[in-house]
Write an enzyme that holds these catalytic residues in place. Structure first.
Site, PDB file in Angstrom:
ATOM      1  N   ARG A  81      16.327  20.174  -3.199  1.00 39.48           N
ATOM      2  CA  ARG A  81      17.018  19.316  -4.160  1.00 39.48           C
ATOM      3  C   ARG A  81      16.216  19.037  -5.425  1.00 39.48           C
ATOM      4  NH1 ARG A  81      18.545  17.929   0.986  1.00 39.48           N
ATOM      5  NH2 ARG A  81      20.779  17.543   1.286  1.00 39.48           N
ATOM      6  N   HIS A 106      19.479  24.058  -3.707  1.00 45.42           N
ATOM      7  CA  HIS A 106      19.436  25.470  -3.294  1.00 45.42           C
ATOM      8  C   HIS A 106      19.944  26.452  -4.356  1.00 45.42           C
ATOM      9  CE1 HIS A 106      17.855  24.287   0.443  1.00 45.42           C
ATOM     10  NE2 HIS A 106      18.956  24.179   1.152  1.00 45.42           N
ATOM     11  N   HIS A 180      16.342  30.673   4.610  1.00 44.10           N
ATOM     12  CA  HIS A 180      17.070  29.574   5.260  1.00 44.10           C
ATOM     13  C   HIS A 180      17.633  29.989   6.620  1.00 44.10           C
ATOM     14  CE1 HIS A 180      19.293  25.842   5.526  1.00 44.10           C
ATOM     15  NE2 HIS A 180      18.934  25.491   4.307  1.00 44.10           N
ATOM     16  N   ASP A 252      15.134  16.260   8.482  1.00 45.25           N
ATOM     17  CA  ASP A 252      15.397  17.017   7.257  1.00 45.25           C
ATOM     18  C   ASP A 252      14.464  16.523   6.162  1.00 45.25           C
ATOM     19  OD1 ASP A 252      16.467  18.775   5.429  1.00 45.25           O
ATOM     20  OD2 ASP A 252      18.319  17.651   5.097  1.00 45.25           O
ATOM     21  N   GLU A 316      11.706  25.973   6.384  1.00 46.30           N
ATOM     22  CA  GLU A 316      11.794  26.543   5.042  1.00 46.30           C
ATOM     23  C   GLU A 316      10.477  26.294   4.302  1.00 46.30           C
ATOM     24  OE1 GLU A 316      15.585  24.876   3.354  1.00 46.30           O
ATOM     25  OE2 GLU A 316      15.652  24.071   5.404  1.00 46.30           O
TER      26      GLU A 316
END
Length: 351
Positions: A81, A106, A180, A252, A316
């Site tokens: 982001r 992304h 991803h 996350d 990631e």
């Protein structure tokens, strides 16, 4: 190591999409599309030699084109982001596509995961690799500079998949590429990953606000559910009342890796006890986003498998999200003419 190629389908624009099969002498195979650089499957043996596909995905191109979870794809120009979809370089403000509320995520609506890449099979030192090429033009999704990107996939004899990212721009820009893939070491069709165990080589993580935007704070993992400095079961604290987990309905966040330079070092390790499969992740990047598939809901994937919440985990490797807004974060700015060169390795073994 052998690479074969065959037609996979056509995009809505009529572009040819190919699937490449990489195989080694140990029974490991990896399938990759030149659409989005997507890792379609990774098949590896368990401790008894039984081979399973350990990444989530789809059986056809149409589903990848419609996919909103970025299954297996290259993410760029900027992974994760960017707050308010805006950043400034050299006094110039660049407005990006807003595709996550008021924010950018992304790479935008048509990121690197939604384009067809040029492809070439190369051979070096009796080792074959798949090279994918893409030119991201000046202004694409709001980013400055014509960016020449090359991503190279090499399947090693030790069951390691090496991904090298290379890019050069003709203007100062930002670049933060990652993969991803969603991993489930029990097999993509086997349910959730809550019994998997994970270790992350990080003493700190970047704190998010309620919209998953890093605030600039780097917090110690000690005495929090974010502490994976020793191998722990993912599901043990995923339902805790810790704000960072509540905000995202699971894990996350970006972990600040215990490294200070661009050497290739271990970032994380995942272990699935029943199969004995282990995945080690190595990277030259300073951070890794650990994501537990919190927003997947009744999504049909390969072999008519229904993927749901926590069906796979992502690791990631990256520069930190929102790093353009925080001077204490490593910078993703790539100067004109300089070379962006990073490597990530996913290595599979059994225990």
């Amino acid at each position: 190591m052998l690479i074969t190629k065959k037609v996979y389908g056509k995009t809505y624009k009529g572009e040819d999409v190919y699937i490449f099969n990489l195989s080694n002498d140990n029974g490991m195979t990896v399938k990759i599309l030149n659409y989005g650089g997507i890792i379609n499957s990774i098949k590896v043996p368990d401790r008894n030699g039984k081979i399973e596909d350990v990444v989530l995905g789809y059986d056809n191109l149409d589903n990848y084109i419609k996919d909103k979870f970025h299954f297996g794809a290259i993410i760029g120009r900027h992974a994760n982001r960017i707050e308010n979809a805006v950043f400034e370089i050299n006094g110039i403000v660049y407005n990006l596509t807003k595709n996550d509320g008021k924010n950018h995520i992304h790479g935008g609506l048509i990121g690197f995961d939604k384009v067809v890449w040029e492809s070439k099979i190369i051979e070096k030192n009796e080792e074959q690799s798949l090279e994918l090429y893409y030119t991201s033009v000046d202004g694409e999704e709001g980013y400055p500079g014509n960016l020449e990107v090359k991503v190279t996939y090499t399947l090693m004899d030790n069951n390691a998949l090496k991904i090298n990212y290379h890019a050069v721009s003709d203007k100062d820009t930002v670049v933060n590429l990652t993969n991803h893939s969603y991993f489930n070491l029990s097999g993509h069709q086997s349910g959730n990953i809550l019994e998997h165990q994970i270790l992350i080589n990080a003493d700190k993580f970047t704190v998010n606000d309620k919209n998953s935007i890093p605030t600039g704070e780097m917090r110690d993992v000690k005495d929090t559910p974010m502490d994976f400095t020793q191998m722990k079961t993912i599901g043990a604290k995923i339902y805790s009342k810790y704000k960072q987990i509540e905000f995202a309905h699971g894990y996350d966040n970006n972990w600040v890796l215990r490294k200070s330079d661009m050497n290739l070092e271990e970032a994380a390790e995942v272990f699935e006890t029943k199969s004995g499969r282990v995945m080690e992740v190595y990277t030259t990047k300073p951070g890794v986003q650990f994501y537990t598939g919190n927003y997947i809901e009744k999504n049909e994937g390969k072999e008519h498998t229904i993927y749901d919440k926590y069906s796979g985990l992502c690791l990631e490797t990256q520069y930190f999200p929102n790093s353009l807004k925080h001077k204490n974060f490593p910078s993703p700015i790539l100067k004109a003419g300089e070379v962006y060169n990073h490597t990530t390795v996913y290595k599979f073994l059994v225990r």
